[in-house]
Design a protein around this motif. Structure first.
Motif, PDB file in Angstrom:
ATOM      1  N   PHE A   1      -6.598  -4.464   4.471  1.00 47.48           N
ATOM      2  CA  PHE A   1      -7.263  -3.577   5.433  1.00 47.48           C
ATOM      3  C   PHE A   1      -7.004  -3.955   6.895  1.00 47.48           C
TER       4      PHE A   1
ATOM      5  N   PRO B   1       0.817  -1.221   0.000  1.00 48.43           N
ATOM      6  CA  PRO B   1       0.000   0.000   0.000  1.00 48.43           C
ATOM      7  C   PRO B   1       0.848   1.268   0.000  1.00 48.43           C
TER       8      PRO B   1
ATOM      9  N   ILE C   1      -4.934   3.430   9.689  1.00 54.16           N
ATOM     10  CA  ILE C   1      -5.939   4.229   8.986  1.00 54.16           C
ATOM     11  C   ILE C   1      -7.122   4.534   9.900  1.00 54.16           C
TER      12      ILE C   1
ATOM     13  N   VAL D   1      -5.792  -1.366  -0.504  1.00 58.31           N
ATOM     14  CA  VAL D   1      -6.142  -1.134   0.903  1.00 58.31           C
ATOM     15  C   VAL D   1      -7.229  -2.115   1.347  1.00 58.31           C
ATOM     16  N   ALA D   2      -8.183  -2.401   0.478  1.00 65.16           N
ATOM     17  CA  ALA D   2      -9.234  -3.352   0.834  1.00 65.16           C
ATOM     18  C   ALA D   2      -8.654  -4.739   1.095  1.00 65.16           C
TER      19      ALA D   2
ATOM     20  N   LEU E   1      -3.684  -2.584   8.070  1.00 62.00           N
ATOM     21  CA  LEU E   1      -3.509  -1.136   7.994  1.00 62.00           C
ATOM     22  C   LEU E   1      -4.362  -0.374   8.999  1.00 62.00           C
ATOM     23  N   THR E   2      -5.312  -1.024   9.636  1.00 60.51           N
ATOM     24  CA  THR E   2      -6.210  -0.334  10.567  1.00 60.51           C
ATOM     25  C   THR E   2      -5.774  -0.481  12.021  1.00 60.51           C
TER      26      THR E   2
END
Length: 303
Positions: free
Chosen positions: A155, A88, A174, A151-152, A158-159
């Motif tokens: 995800f 990403p 994120i 990103v999906a 990244l969260t």
């Protein structure tokens, strides 16, 4: 004998001086008022480019996705990076870089490429710049689909808080800060206009400028933290290369990329990037207005 006196005809009134900042500001203002014109022309440029293509502008997205995937896989192995966070990073950086590249590359030729319209269409010079920038914005929106897909896929990674390999900073992940990418990109677009104005005018007068810029643009790409990040500079030198971070910090493109990429990836905001970009915006627009003030009327003779 009758004498007739002849009166010399009065001299014509002096032509108003076009080299004023008022004329320069008026050119930009009038161009914005003609947004229906350059908006339509920019959209037609994309339709014309993919006129006989089956999937049209989706080729932009496919090309961007393939390149980002290849670079992400390659450099994640070279730098021993975790793919869920590094891919990403590369994708977001490459999408932003592609917009900057398009603005700089086409900005140098913006007036030369519009020679016919400049000579036959009575429109402000800035109209041609806004048309080109709008076209690049549309390309950016298409390329942004690649970022959304990546990103999906990653995800979950990244969260939550994570750390890039070679860095000691824990990134928060994120969240709602992602909305800061909107004003950040708007600021880049504002800068894109002055870049195209300034370099477009200079390149129209000196035709050697575009080849020079195109020759150095690939070098600038590899010197900008897009497929690598600043933590790598310390990692490859066992923590003794902090001064090498200046390689990135002295590169203005890095700051433009970072103000958009950081919120897109959930990285901590380094506000000095905004300060640098803000200062470059003021200086760049001042130079562009000076060039527009002095040489706006000559562009039509140079093309």
């Amino acid at each position: 004998m009758q004498h007739t006196s002849t009166v010399a005809p009065s001299a014509p009134p002096p032509a108003p001086d076009s080299r004023t900042f008022a004329r320069a500001f008026a050119d930009v203002r009038d161009a914005w008022r003609n947004r229906e014109l350059w908006g339509h022309l920019g959209w037609q440029d994309i339709k014309q480019r993919y006129r006989r293509s089956l999937i049209g502008p989706l080729w932009i997205t496919i090309s961007m996705g393939t390149t980002a995937l290849a670079l992400g896989l390659l450099y994640s192995q070279l730098f021993n990076q975790q793919l869920p966070t590094f891919l990403p990073y590369v994708t977001a950086g490459f999408v932003i870089w592609n917009f900057i590249l398009g603005v700089v590359s086409e900005g140098t030729d913006v007036f030369i490429a519009n020679e016919g319209l400049i000579k036959h269409l009575p429109a402000p010079m800035t109209v041609h710049v806004l048309r080109m920038v709008w076209r690049q914005v549309l390309f950016f929106v298409h390329n942004l689909a690649v970022y959304v897909v990546v990103v999906a896929i990653f995800f979950p990674a990244l969260t939550k808080p994570y750390t890039m390999e070679g860095e000691n900073v824990v990134q928060p992940g994120i969240g709602w800060d992602i909305l800061l990418a909107i004003p950040a990109f708007a600021l880049i677009v504002v800068n894109a206009v002055w870049v195209a104005l300034l370099f477009g005018i200079i390149s129209t007068r000196f035709r050697d400028i575009p080849p020079v810029i195109h020759s150095f643009i690939n070098l600038i790409f590899f010197m900008t933290p897009i497929v690598w990040h600043t933590g790598v500079l310390n990692k490859v030198t066992n923590g003794e290369g902090s001064w090498r971070v200046l390689i990135a910090e002295l590169n203005p493109i890095y700051h433009y990329v970072e103000i958009v990429r950081a919120p897109l990836l959930g990285h901590q905001q380094s506000w000095h990037h905004w300060v640098v970009v803000g200062a470059l915006t003021l200086v760049g627009w001042a130079l562009a207005l000076v060039a527009l003030r002095n040489y706006r009327a000559r562009v039509s003779y140079w093309v």
